[in-house]
Design a protein around this motif. Structure first.
Motif, mmCIF file in Angstrom:
data_model
loop_
_atom_site.group_PDB
_atom_site.id
_atom_site.type_symbol
_atom_site.label_atom_id
_atom_site.label_comp_id
_atom_site.label_asym_id
_atom_site.label_seq_id
_atom_site.Cartn_x
_atom_site.Cartn_y
_atom_site.Cartn_z
ATOM 1 N N ALA A 167 0.874 -1.043 0.487
ATOM 2 C CA ALA A 167 -0.086 -0.467 0.245
ATOM 3 C C ALA A 167 0.807 1.330 -0.293
ATOM 4 O O ALA A 167 0.601 2.108 -0.342
ATOM 5 N N VAL A 185 -2.069 -1.011 -4.040
ATOM 6 C CA VAL A 185 -2.882 -2.084 -3.547
ATOM 7 C C VAL A 185 -4.018 -1.510 -3.504
ATOM 8 O O VAL A 185 -4.005 0.175 -3.215
ATOM 9 N N THR A 186 -5.149 -2.151 -3.759
ATOM 10 C CA THR A 186 -6.155 -1.484 -3.867
ATOM 11 C C THR A 186 -7.557 -1.640 -2.964
ATOM 12 O O THR A 186 -7.543 -2.771 -3.745
ATOM 13 N N GLU A 187 -8.240 -1.649 -2.639
ATOM 14 C CA GLU A 187 -8.735 -1.789 -1.262
ATOM 15 C C GLU A 187 -10.039 -1.492 -2.003
ATOM 16 O O GLU A 187 -11.091 -0.695 -3.034
ATOM 17 N N PRO A 188 -11.027 -2.567 -1.885
ATOM 18 C CA PRO A 188 -11.360 -3.642 -0.702
ATOM 19 C C PRO A 188 -10.218 -4.801 -1.455
ATOM 20 O O PRO A 188 -10.345 -4.777 -2.529
ATOM 21 N N VAL A 189 -9.257 -5.671 -0.396
ATOM 22 C CA VAL A 189 -8.785 -6.698 -1.101
ATOM 23 C C VAL A 189 -9.235 -7.464 -0.484
ATOM 24 O O VAL A 189 -9.976 -7.700 0.533
ATOM 25 N N ARG A 241 -8.736 -3.695 5.929
ATOM 26 C CA ARG A 241 -8.753 -4.534 4.244
ATOM 27 C C ARG A 241 -8.555 -5.151 3.525
ATOM 28 O O ARG A 241 -9.519 -5.232 2.701
ATOM 29 N N ARG A 279 -11.633 -6.884 2.789
ATOM 30 C CA ARG A 279 -12.964 -7.862 2.941
ATOM 31 C C ARG A 279 -13.979 -9.195 2.117
ATOM 32 O O ARG A 279 -15.200 -8.758 2.376
#
Length: 195
Positions: free
Chosen positions: A16, A21-25, A46, A48
């Motif tokens: 991140a 990283v692009t949430e949600p993971v 994070r 989900r």
């Protein structure tokens, strides 16, 4: 899995921090990796979405199942003695290594996948985990699949996994094609859904 969940969160922090990283993971795990994915989701907000393929309910039962299937000459008493010592060696309470304990403390939503003929992590154990999971969880049982053949079903599981990771539920009428006969020893295969 107790320490590895923290390791994965630290890795996610680094990724991140580097903008990777692009949430949600979302996490997909198989066997021990599935149990770890469920544990990680319960401690890192994070994470989900979880796809748990053949997770173990109780570590000791699964280890004894592996011994019975792959190392029957190793005395069960020796394995049980080691399993009794393991929590102390890791500095955790008895039961802390069990996925049932993890989900009882922190239920998370997940797509559970079980093999109907799995002797390592039986479908009945995966059903118990599904019952402990957060509302909205779903269970797919792949008919005829064993612990070892479930990974060979990934092409057929890709659509329900994609739907789950996208936030939708796989349809209750989902039917998977047959497990390749060379893997299922001639048994029919398909999927059944619950909840």
């Amino acid at each position: 899995g107790v320490r590895e969940a923290g390791d994965l969160s630290r890795l996610l922090d680094v990724l991140a921090g580097n903008g990777r990283v692009t949430e949600p993971v979302a996490v997909v795990g198989y066997s021990y990796g599935a149990a770890l994915a469920l544990r990680w989701s319960g401690v890192d907000p994070r994470v989900r979405r979880v796809v748990a393929i053949a997770p173990y309910a109780e570590l000791s039962r699964s280890v004894l199942n592996v011994r019975r299937g792959y190392a029957p000459l190793v005395p069960a008493a020796c394995v049980r003695a080691g399993l009794r010592r393991l929590p102390g060696l890791l500095g955790v309470a008895p039961g802390a290594l069990d996925t049932t304990t993890v989900l009882a403390r922190a239920p998370v939503p997940a797509l559970f996948v079980a093999g109907e003929r799995d002797d390592i992590t039986p479908a009945s154990d995966v059903r118990r985990l599904h019952a402990l999971a957060a509302p909205g969880s779903q269970l797919l049982v792949v008919a005829g699949a064993t612990h070892e053949t479930l990974p060979y079903c990934m092409d057929d599981l890709s659509e329900p996994v994609r739907l789950w990771l996208g936030g939708a539920k796989p349809t209750p009428a989902l039917r998977l094609p047959r497990v390749p006969s060379r893997l299922a020893r001639g048994t029919a295969a398909g999927a059944k859904t619950a909840r």
